[in-house]
Design a protein around this motif. Sequence first.
Motif, mmCIF file in Angstrom:
data_model
loop_
_atom_site.group_PDB
_atom_site.id
_atom_site.type_symbol
_atom_site.label_atom_id
_atom_site.label_comp_id
_atom_site.label_asym_id
_atom_site.label_seq_id
_atom_site.Cartn_x
_atom_site.Cartn_y
_atom_site.Cartn_z
ATOM 1 N N ILE A 87 70.752 54.655 42.935
ATOM 2 C CA ILE A 87 71.931 53.483 43.032
ATOM 3 C C ILE A 87 73.293 54.681 43.026
ATOM 4 O O ILE A 87 73.023 54.802 42.090
ATOM 5 N N ASP A 88 73.712 53.650 43.558
ATOM 6 C CA ASP A 88 75.236 54.664 42.973
ATOM 7 C C ASP A 88 76.022 53.663 41.892
ATOM 8 O O ASP A 88 76.105 52.800 42.026
ATOM 9 N N VAL A 89 76.368 54.825 41.142
ATOM 10 C CA VAL A 89 76.849 54.024 39.490
ATOM 11 C C VAL A 89 78.971 54.280 39.369
ATOM 12 O O VAL A 89 78.728 54.294 38.492
ATOM 13 N N SER A 90 78.485 54.941 40.946
ATOM 14 C CA SER A 90 80.774 55.655 40.672
ATOM 15 C C SER A 90 81.183 53.990 40.365
ATOM 16 O O SER A 90 80.366 53.290 40.441
ATOM 17 N N THR A 91 82.625 54.346 39.781
ATOM 18 C CA THR A 91 84.022 53.148 39.354
ATOM 19 C C THR A 91 83.407 52.337 40.792
ATOM 20 O O THR A 91 83.715 51.392 40.554
ATOM 21 N N SER A 92 83.446 52.898 42.039
ATOM 22 C CA SER A 92 83.728 51.891 42.783
ATOM 23 C C SER A 92 83.058 51.152 43.274
ATOM 24 O O SER A 92 82.747 49.870 44.004
ATOM 25 N N LEU A 260 93.896 51.317 42.093
ATOM 26 C CA LEU A 260 92.689 52.183 42.577
ATOM 27 C C LEU A 260 92.126 51.262 43.161
ATOM 28 O O LEU A 260 91.599 49.696 43.389
ATOM 29 N N ARG A 261 91.909 51.783 44.366
ATOM 30 C CA ARG A 261 91.631 50.660 46.005
ATOM 31 C C ARG A 261 90.559 51.234 46.875
ATOM 32 O O ARG A 261 90.146 53.122 46.218
#
Length: 336
Positions: A87-92, A260-261
Motif C-alpha cells: 500500500i502506497d503511503v506517500s503524501t499524495s 503541492l499538487r
Amino acid sequence: MTLDAPHALWLLALLPVYLFFAVRSFRKADRFLRAFARIPKERLPFCLSTAFFSLALIAVTAALAEPKIPYQKNILARSGLTLALGIDVSTSMLAEDAVLPHEARERFPVPSRLNRARIFALSLLSRLEGERIGIFIFAETGTVVVPPTTDYGYCRYLLQHFSEAGLVTPGSDLSAAVGTGTMLLQEMEDRSAGAVILLSDGEPTAGETDLAEAVRQAREAGIRICTVGVGRPGEQRIPLRSPDGTSILDYYLDAEGRELRTRFTPESLQRIARTGGGIYVQAIDTAAPARLMAAVLAHAADAPGTQQVWTVWRNLSPVFLLAGLVLFSAGIVTGR
C-alpha cells in the motif's frame, strides 16, 4: 465402484415376479386369440417390451442404490499461494479525490486515496481461502508490516485501525515497492507461488530508472505483479487535516511554498502490470477485487506447489435414472 445405498438392490427381487406375471398374461392372451380369432399372439413385440421393462427396472434400482465411481482430479491448492500486498503511503495518497462506498463511510469518513486503498485491501481479504498474505507499506522505501500469514482477522484489524495522520513522507518509489514485495515472497522457506499486488496512485517521484530492473528480477523469480490504481484524473491538492481528522487546517506546500499538487498516473501502473505478467485494475471498480483474484489464481494454476491430486467420486444415479426412463419408453412403444 461403490454403492451408497446397497439395500435398494432388494428391489431386484421384483424382477422374477414381473417376468412370471408377464409370461402368464402373454399365454392368456395367446389362448384368447387362438380361440376366438384363430391367430397366435406375436411373440417378438412381447419379448422386446418385456426385455425393455426388465432393463428399466434394473436401471432404476441401480439409480436408487446410488453407484459412484472414483476418478483423479487436479485441484488448485490455494494454500500454496502467497500474496504480498503493498500500500502506497506517500503524501499524495492523502489527496481526497476518492469515491468511497456508502457502507464504508462510517469507518472511513475521509475520502482519501489511502482510505480507498484500505477498502480495496479489505475486500480482497474477504476473498482469500487459505492463501497466505503479507502486507507492506511503501513510499521512499518499503517496510514489511505483516509477514505472510493466514490470520486474516489480524490483517483486517491492522488495515482498519492504522492512522494516516503521520504519513507525511514525500515521494513514491515504485521500484522499492516491487523489490520489497519480491523479497517478502522470496524469504518464504517453501518458495510457494506468489504475486505482488501494489495499491498506489501511480505517481512515481523516485526510482524510475530502477523500476524495469526490479520488475525483471521479480519475473525471473516466477513472481507476477498486479497493480491497483487509486485516484481520479486531474490535479489535486493535498489537505493537511487536524489530528482527529475532522477538519482541514491547510494544504501541503512544496519546497517553494506553493500548494503541492498531485496527479493520478495510471500509465505507470499499467506498464508495471504489463511487464510484470499481471493485470491492472482500478480501485473504484466494485468488481475489481474479484477480477484481480481470478487473474492471480489463473496464473497460479500452472505454478509448482499449487496443484493437488484428489480422488473425486462421481455419482452415476442420474445416468441410470435416465437410462431407466428411456428403456421404459422403449418398452411401451415396442409393446404397442
